[in-house]
Motif scaffolding. Structure first.
Motif, PDB file in Angstrom:
ATOM      1  N   ALA A 228       0.836  -1.206   0.000  1.00 17.31           N
ATOM      2  CA  ALA A 228       0.000   0.000   0.000  1.00 17.31           C
ATOM      3  C   ALA A 228       0.870   1.256   0.000  1.00 17.31           C
ATOM      4  CB  ALA A 228      -0.928   0.000   1.211  1.00 17.31           C
ATOM      5  N   LEU A 229       1.936   1.253   0.800  1.00 15.30           N
ATOM      6  CA  LEU A 229       2.815   2.418   0.864  1.00 15.30           C
ATOM      7  C   LEU A 229       3.624   2.580  -0.420  1.00 15.30           C
ATOM      8  CD1 LEU A 229       4.029   2.121   4.566  1.00 15.30           C
ATOM      9  CD2 LEU A 229       2.441   3.809   3.609  1.00 15.30           C
TER      10      LEU A 229
ATOM     11  N   TYR B 110       1.263   3.971  -2.958  1.00 14.86           N
ATOM     12  CA  TYR B 110       1.023   5.396  -2.696  1.00 14.86           C
ATOM     13  C   TYR B 110       2.180   6.245  -3.224  1.00 14.86           C
ATOM     14  CZ  TYR B 110       0.283   9.732  -0.134  1.00 14.86           C
ATOM     15  OH  TYR B 110       0.100  11.054   0.195  1.00 14.86           O
ATOM     16  N   GLU B 111       3.404   5.818  -2.944  1.00 13.48           N
ATOM     17  CA  GLU B 111       4.568   6.561  -3.437  1.00 13.48           C
ATOM     18  C   GLU B 111       4.617   6.554  -4.957  1.00 13.48           C
ATOM     19  OE1 GLU B 111       6.909   8.350  -1.902  1.00 13.48           O
ATOM     20  OE2 GLU B 111       5.968   8.049   0.049  1.00 13.48           O
TER      21      GLU B 111
ATOM     22  N   PHE C 245       1.662   9.100  -6.109  1.00 13.74           N
ATOM     23  CA  PHE C 245       1.645  10.496  -5.689  1.00 13.74           C
ATOM     24  C   PHE C 245       3.016  11.141  -5.521  1.00 13.74           C
ATOM     25  CE2 PHE C 245      -2.394   8.717  -4.093  1.00 13.74           C
ATOM     26  CZ  PHE C 245      -3.264   9.539  -4.791  1.00 13.74           C
TER      27      PHE C 245
END
Length: 272
Positions: A67-68, A71-72, A75
């Motif tokens: 998930a992280l 996200y990176e 975004f």
């Protein structure tokens, strides 16, 4: 036409529209697609390898990691996403060694995360649209012709213990088709055709076929036919992107090496 064949054709058309549309638009749209592919690949990997059934801690750690990274990827920058991915992969490897649970968790995080990061990075790099379309042409050309040449010519098996249906004739025919398709795409796009282009296309085609065999090995190792049933008539996401992600891995690595040699590793992720 059978119902199954009709379903496969409809699914293929829908997928092609989504993927090519997102590729053409680029930017946030393609980054979202890349992140979605990475997350779905991790879902299938964790299901196939049994992480989802037998290792709740590993499953949660993997989902948080992915998930992280996703996200990176969407975004922020691919460089930051890559560093985060490497950190999570190393942490998962240490935890797996300490807990003696095998290395399917770090392998899944790395494979799934790099699928997302490499796709997004190549599209946002220099000549991103042409780079991705070139990869599509090479991989899809190889995949399609390998199937038909293999069935028409037959001959010695490529890896009978991993994928009994694949032959050396199909692999060679697929590589030739991938080279021709990739070079044709570059020529039609009006880009200069480098003398090195056929070699690059051949290497990427071979990488894609290795990716196909790798996924076949994973499925055979755990006794499953398809990575999932997410795509009607086609199996799972891994079944459709196995060759593409290996080709993207190699192209992305090549971009990183070129950027590192030029002293611009964190200025661009590069492309073809």
């Amino acid at each position: 036409m059978s119902t199954e064949l009709r379903l496969r054709i409809i699914s293929a058309i829908v997928l092609a529209i989504i993927v090519l549309g997102a590729t053409w638009i680029g930017g946030l749209t393609f980054s979202l697609l890349s992140a979605a592919i990475g997350l779905l690949v991790y879902y299938e990997w964790s299901t196939i390898t049994g992480i989802a059934r037998s290792d709740r801690f590993g499953l949660v750690f993997g989902w948080i990691s992915m998930a992280l990274v996703a996200y990176e990827t969407v975004f922020h920058t691919s460089e930051r996403a890559l560093l985060l991915l490497l950190g999570f992969t190393l942490a998962a490897a240490v935890l797996s060694a300490f807990r003696k649970t095998g290395f399917w968790l770090p392998g899944g995080i790395f494979y799934s995360g790099l699928s997302a990061v490499s796709l997004a990075a190549l599209r946002t790099g220099d000549n991103g649209l042409i780079t991705i379309l070139f990869l599509f042409a090479v991989v899809w050309g190889s995949d399609i012709l390998a199937y038909f040449v293999g069935r028409a010519v037959g001959g010695p098996k490529l890896a009978p213990k991993i994928s009994p249906g694949k032959t050396w004739s199909g692999a060679i025919g697929g590589t030739i088709a991938g080279v021709l398709a990739g070079c044709l795409l570059i020529w039609v796009s009006g880009q200069p055709v480098s003398p090195w282009l056929p070699l690059i296309a051949a290497i990427l085609s071979i990488a894609g076929q290795i990716g196909d065999l790798f996924e076949s090995w994973i499925k055979r190792r755990f006794g499953v036919k398809d990575s999932s049933h997410l795509i009607p008539g086609h199996g799972g996401v891994m079944d459709r992107v196995d060759a593409l992600v290996f080709a993207c891995f190699l192209a992305f690595l090549g971009g990183l090496i070129i950027a590192a040699l030029s002293g611009q590793l964190f200025a661009t992720t590069g492309g073809l």
